[in-house]
Design an enzyme around this catalytic site. Structure first.
Site, PDB file in Angstrom:
ATOM      1  N   GLU A 117       0.834  -1.208   0.000  1.00  0.00           N
ATOM      2  CA  GLU A 117       0.000   0.000   0.000  1.00  0.00           C
ATOM      3  C   GLU A 117       0.869   1.258   0.000  1.00  0.00           C
ATOM      4  O   GLU A 117       0.548   2.241  -0.665  1.00  0.00           O
ATOM      5  CB  GLU A 117      -0.937   0.031   1.226  1.00  0.00           C
ATOM      6  CG  GLU A 117      -1.954  -1.103   1.297  1.00  0.00           C
ATOM      7  CD  GLU A 117      -3.059  -1.028   0.242  1.00  0.00           C
ATOM      8  OE1 GLU A 117      -3.065  -0.067  -0.542  1.00  0.00           O
ATOM      9  OE2 GLU A 117      -3.895  -1.955   0.211  1.00  0.00           O
ATOM     10  N   ASP A 150      -4.535  -9.652  -8.502  1.00  0.00           N
ATOM     11  CA  ASP A 150      -4.877  -8.654  -9.532  1.00  0.00           C
ATOM     12  C   ASP A 150      -3.725  -7.863 -10.148  1.00  0.00           C
ATOM     13  O   ASP A 150      -3.371  -8.010 -11.310  1.00  0.00           O
ATOM     14  CB  ASP A 150      -5.959  -7.696  -8.992  1.00  0.00           C
ATOM     15  CG  ASP A 150      -5.680  -7.154  -7.580  1.00  0.00           C
ATOM     16  OD1 ASP A 150      -4.602  -7.450  -7.035  1.00  0.00           O
ATOM     17  OD2 ASP A 150      -6.537  -6.423  -7.035  1.00  0.00           O
ATOM     18  N   GLU A 177     -18.795  -6.068  -2.347  1.00  0.00           N
ATOM     19  CA  GLU A 177     -17.404  -6.524  -2.241  1.00  0.00           C
ATOM     20  C   GLU A 177     -17.229  -7.943  -2.776  1.00  0.00           C
ATOM     21  O   GLU A 177     -16.174  -8.289  -3.303  1.00  0.00           O
ATOM     22  CB  GLU A 177     -16.971  -6.416  -0.774  1.00  0.00           C
ATOM     23  CG  GLU A 177     -15.493  -6.426  -0.513  1.00  0.00           C
ATOM     24  CD  GLU A 177     -14.701  -5.245  -1.107  1.00  0.00           C
ATOM     25  OE1 GLU A 177     -15.186  -4.557  -2.010  1.00  0.00           O
ATOM     26  OE2 GLU A 177     -13.561  -5.046  -0.665  1.00  0.00           O
ATOM     27  N   GLU A 206     -12.393   0.246  -9.402  1.00  0.00           N
ATOM     28  CA  GLU A 206     -12.035  -0.647 -10.507  1.00  0.00           C
ATOM     29  C   GLU A 206     -13.036  -0.639 -11.655  1.00  0.00           C
ATOM     30  O   GLU A 206     -12.658  -0.687 -12.828  1.00  0.00           O
ATOM     31  CB  GLU A 206     -11.849  -2.087 -10.004  1.00  0.00           C
ATOM     32  CG  GLU A 206     -10.553  -2.339  -9.258  1.00  0.00           C
ATOM     33  CD  GLU A 206     -10.536  -1.808  -7.839  1.00  0.00           C
ATOM     34  OE1 GLU A 206     -11.593  -1.313  -7.373  1.00  0.00           O
ATOM     35  OE2 GLU A 206      -9.480  -1.881  -7.188  1.00  0.00           O
ATOM     36  N   THR A 258      -1.330   1.114 -10.770  1.00  0.00           N
ATOM     37  CA  THR A 258      -2.546   0.467 -10.270  1.00  0.00           C
ATOM     38  C   THR A 258      -3.364   1.411  -9.400  1.00  0.00           C
ATOM     39  O   THR A 258      -4.556   1.214  -9.199  1.00  0.00           O
ATOM     40  CB  THR A 258      -2.202  -0.828  -9.501  1.00  0.00           C
ATOM     41  OG1 THR A 258      -3.408  -1.548  -9.279  1.00  0.00           O
ATOM     42  CG2 THR A 258      -1.504  -0.548  -8.175  1.00  0.00           C
TER      43      THR A 258
END
Ligand code: DMJ
Length: 856
Positions: free
Chosen positions: A69, A216, A310, A328, A414
């Site tokens: 992160e 991902d 989710e 996304e 991303t």
């Protein structure tokens, strides 16, 4: 925190667990939004924000943060800010004072992250202490053994950019080493990677594989590393994985997780929201058709719930109900619009914006949805909302001249940070060229190395995308989750007798166990006392037994979910409807097992008033104040039912019990359900809801500030608009609910985990020795689709033309493909050695247990 209008400071709020690892007391949201400001043409604000970052941000805090992160949000944010700062400086108007200060900060942060890579594998530790690193005792981290694939494989863009901007090659070297290791460890026969890996041994810890949570952006970064760095080896790796994804995971329009060793075996029957980025990546790859299909399916799920939950099941029911405003889907919408030019995607974007404004906009920003079914909020607005959602939605509608620079000169990380493509030719000492030998030869004309281009993709066919969407237009609404019941009835009509009904099954009956075995169903006793049923069609005595086994398992799922539903009441909503909220703030409330059932009756609306005594444990001394109102009562000192009776006697039309545990919040605690007092509670006619202390204080603060506060108690928030204040106040409708329980019950939101209490309860039912259906972990082990041996062939489970597929056909298909895929095994004649069956079996159990422990 958009409901309480404060910043979230780590350590000052109750811990929410892993999500807090993104917070390092480094002004995350400010840094993550820097380049968004430039995209939105807020240049002056950008200049101010950069100054604030340079003035205020400290990177040397004694906090343990997530390496992943911190890299994507903070390092990426600083680099995106730097990229646009130098662009602006060169233009000559803004940022003339700028002297690479953001880059220096990025470099400082980069060096702080490097100790995480001190492992033999080169895979980074998942967490690091910003001040003390990994090893020192003060670091409080460094004992972890596992990390997720995306965590280790999503560094190359930021690290390579840092190296190329600064000339310090070490960052790119480390990120490449981690990627090389992951590539080496891919499962060689399927070319897939698992969700988590041991950073010391390189063994896969979770062997399930998909394109969503945990994996991902590993795939995303392989393709984008090729685009940014021009290094062929990244494209070759991406293409090898992509081929495997399309072979095993893609079941258009679905994307379903499989096992890396047995990629024909589905690992679950639900999808997570993170995979919504994948259509966007497919556009970048140039594979538009499946991108359009998956995007369309996701859009229909969104239309049903206003937001993408989710997680949702293959028959499009909500699996996990929260939605933290993830970007996304907007990202994929942007890419699809760029690729197709189809105005349909602008309509999609409009819906997203309208829903955000209607359901998520609150006085201090946009609040995450705690539960898309009730419309209740959570006091969080993650930094990716400004970094990504705002950026992609703005860009979707922006014309070229709306943006002050050419967005095509940049690649999105991303986290949607912008890195300039000119980096590919700067300081490129690390690039490997022409190293094709170790890659699988892919016989697929799709893998030509050209970037997608609207002109080439859709010559003269503006309706191309629509023709792909058309057959999918009812895929969600017309899916048939309960098809099994129809099939079962049909088979009974035709005289076939089921060998064993789920409701009759007793785990201690040897005859029943024998039948289970014949049907290929194994019984696994878990360490925590629960029992799992797993069916392997291949281990059944015949294809008919396998079919029976499948029906038995599906009956069990039905029974299990029915029982769970009976035990758990869904959450409720308290919506503040008076000025200045006008319905914008929706608080998650716990239900009561007594009083008016809000799911069966119209909502109750009224002004709130505190009861005296505040605990509501005796006759109220201020009945005139609560008469006709919704009484606020504090939890504690007597039973909930007693409080309800006292406020009802004083004339209240409803009650809200506020938790007396200071700091408790629905952000951190599971939903709470108020039980009765073990006696008959039919006399309680008013609705009662429970709020944790944090949500309760939002109402108490509102009273302090505005005196008159009106709320709506309901099972689902009402559409909000300024008109709300003018609506008439409906009278409360009273009813009773014939439920009672001995004690207060805390409801676990994990539907597939059954606690010890419910196990004890179930042992009291009419078959003391029987296995309660609720004891069965259906999410992990009794999924019918686990028997699908060839996912690529089983997409008919969701009918594309709106008709339900006959399950018998699926079974037939499954049986056939099972045979096809395992030449060594035939029905009734198993030649697979027992050791290998056992090894497979253990592997599955291990994988299921891991999945259960660590779903996201
Ligand atoms: C973002 O922080 C990034 O996009 C990441 O790769 C995964 N998803 C979150 C937002 O959902």
């Amino acid at each position: 925190m958009p409901l309480t209008c404060r910043g979230r400071v780590r350590g000052q709020e109750p811990s929410r667990g892993d999500v807090d690892d993104a917070l390092g007391k480094f002004s995350l949201t400010l840094i993550d939004s820097l380049d968004t400001l430039v995209v939105l043409n807020k240049t002056k604000e950008f200049e101010d924000a950069v100054r604030k970052v340079l003035r205020d941000v400290n990177l040397d805090n004694d906090v343990v943060v997530s390496v992943f992160e911190t890299n994507i949000r903070v390092l990426g944010g600083l680099l995106g800010g730097h990229s646009l700062a130098i662009m602006l400086k060169e233009k000559g108007e803004y940022m003339q004072w700028y002297n690479d200060e953001l880059l220096q900060m990025a470099k400082q942060l980069g060096y702080k992250l490097l100790p995480a890579f001190n492992t033999t594998s080169g895979l980074p530790y998942p967490r690091i202490n910003l001040k003390f690193g990994i090893r020192k005792p003060e670091a409080r981290t460094g004992t972890e053994t596992d990390t997720c694939t995306a965590c280790a494989g999503t560094l190359i863009l930021e690290f390579a950019a840092l190296s190329r901007f600064t000339g310090a090659t070490i960052f790119e070297e480390y990120a490449r080493k981690a990627l090389d290791f992951l590539w080496e460890k891919r499962q060689r026969s399927s070319n897939l990677v698992g969700v988590t890996i041991n950073i010391h041994t390189g063994d896969w810890v979770r062997k399930d594989s998909g394109v969503g949570a945990g994996i991902d952006s590993y795939y995303e970064y392989l393709l984008k590393a090729y685009v940014l760095l021009g290094d062929d080896s990244f494209l070759e790796r991406f293409n090898t994985h992509y081929d495997a994804i399309m072979r095993y995971i893609s079941q258009p329009p679905l994307l379903l997780d499989v096992h890396i060793h047995k990629p024909m075996l589905n690992a679950r029957t639900w999808m997570d929201a993170l995979l919504a980025f994948f259509p966007g990546l497919q556009v970048l790859k140039g594979d538009i058709r499946p991108a359009i299909e998956t995007h369309e399916m996701l859009y229909q799920v969104i239309k049903k719930h206003n937001f993408l939950p989710e997680a949702f099941t293959t028959d499009f029911r909500v699996h996990w109900a929260q939605h933290p405003l993830r970007p996304e889907f907007a990202e994929s919408t942007y890419f699809l619009y760029k690729a197709t030019g189809d105005p349909y995607y602008l309509e999609v974007g409009k819906t997203l914006i309208e829903n955000l404004n209607k359901y998520a906009r609150v006085p201090c920003g946009f609040a995450a949805m705690k539960d898309v079914r009730t419309g209740s909020h959570e006091d969080r607005m993650d930094s990716f909302f400004l970094a990504e959602m705002f950026k992609y939605l703005y860009l979707l509608f922006a014309d070229k001249e709306d943006i002050i620079f050419d967005i095509e000169d940049y690649i999105f990380t991303t986290e949607a940070h912008l890195l300039p493509l000119w980096l590919s030719t700067t300081n490129q000492s690390m690039s490997k060229k022409n190293t094709t030998s170790e890659y699988t030869e892919l016989d697929d004309s799709n893998f030509d190395w050209t970037c997608p281009n609207t002109q080439i993709l859709f010559p003269n066919d503006p309706l191309y995308a629509q023709s792909i969407r058309e057959p999918l237009k009812n895929v969600v609404d017309k899916s048939c989750p309960r098809g099994i019941i129809r099939v079962r009835e049909e088979s009974f009509r035709s005289g076939a007798k089921p060998p064993l009904r789920a409701r009759d099954f007793m785990a201690t009956n040897p005859e029943h166990l024998e039948i289970l075995k014949k049907m290929g169903v194994s019984l696994i006793h878990l360490k925590d006392g629960r029992v799992q049923l797993v069916q392997h069609a291949i281990q059944a005595a015949s294809s008919i037994d396998a079919e029976d086994g499948l029906r038995f398992m599906q009956e069990m799922i039905e029974l299990s979910s029915q029982q769970q539903k009976e035990q758990q009441l869904p959450p409720r909503a308290v919506q503040i409807v008076s000025h200045p909220f006008f319905g914008r703030v929706v608080l998650t409330a716990g239900p009561a097992q007594f009083g008016l059932d809000l799911s069966k009756h119209k909502e109750t609306r009224g002004f709130v008033a505190s009861s005296k005594p505040y605990n509501g444990c005796s006759e109220l001394t201020n009945p005139e104040a609560v008469m006709g109102k919704i009484a606020l009562i504090q939890r504690g000192q007597c039973m909930f039912a007693e409080k309800a009776r006292n406020i009802q006697n004083a004339g209240a039309i409803g009650g809200i019990v506020i938790d007396d545990n200071e700091g408790s919040s629905s952000d951190t605690a599971p939903l709470f359900q108020m039980a009765g007092d073990g006696k008959d509670t039919d006399d309680i006619k008013i609705p009662m809801l429970f709020l944790f202390s944090k949500e309760g204080s939002i109402i108490l603060d509102a009273i302090r500030e505005y005196e008159e506060v009106e709320v709506l108690l309901s099972d689902k928030a009402k559409d909000r608009d300024p008109e709300m204040e003018n609506e008439e106040q409906p009278s409360s409708e009273n009813d009773s609910q014939n439920q009672s329980a001995e004690q207060m019950t805390s409801i676990s939101q994990e539907v597939d985990l059954i606690d010890q209490e419910s196990l004890e309860e179930s042992s009291l039912n009419s078959h003391p020795e029987s296995l309660s259906p609720a004891d069965i972990d259906n999410a992990a082990s009794v999924s019918p689709s686990e028997q699908n041996s060839n996912p690529a062939e089983n997409h008919e489970t969701t009918s594309l033309d709106g008709e339900c597929t006959d399950l018998d056909n699926q079974l037939q298909e499954q049986s056939e493909t099972e045979e096809d895929s395992s030449p060594n095994v035939s029905w009734g004649k198993k030649v697979q050695p027992i050791d290998s069956i056992l090894a497979d079996w253990n592997e599955d159990i291990e994988a299921f247990e891991m999945m259960e422990k660590d779903e996201l």
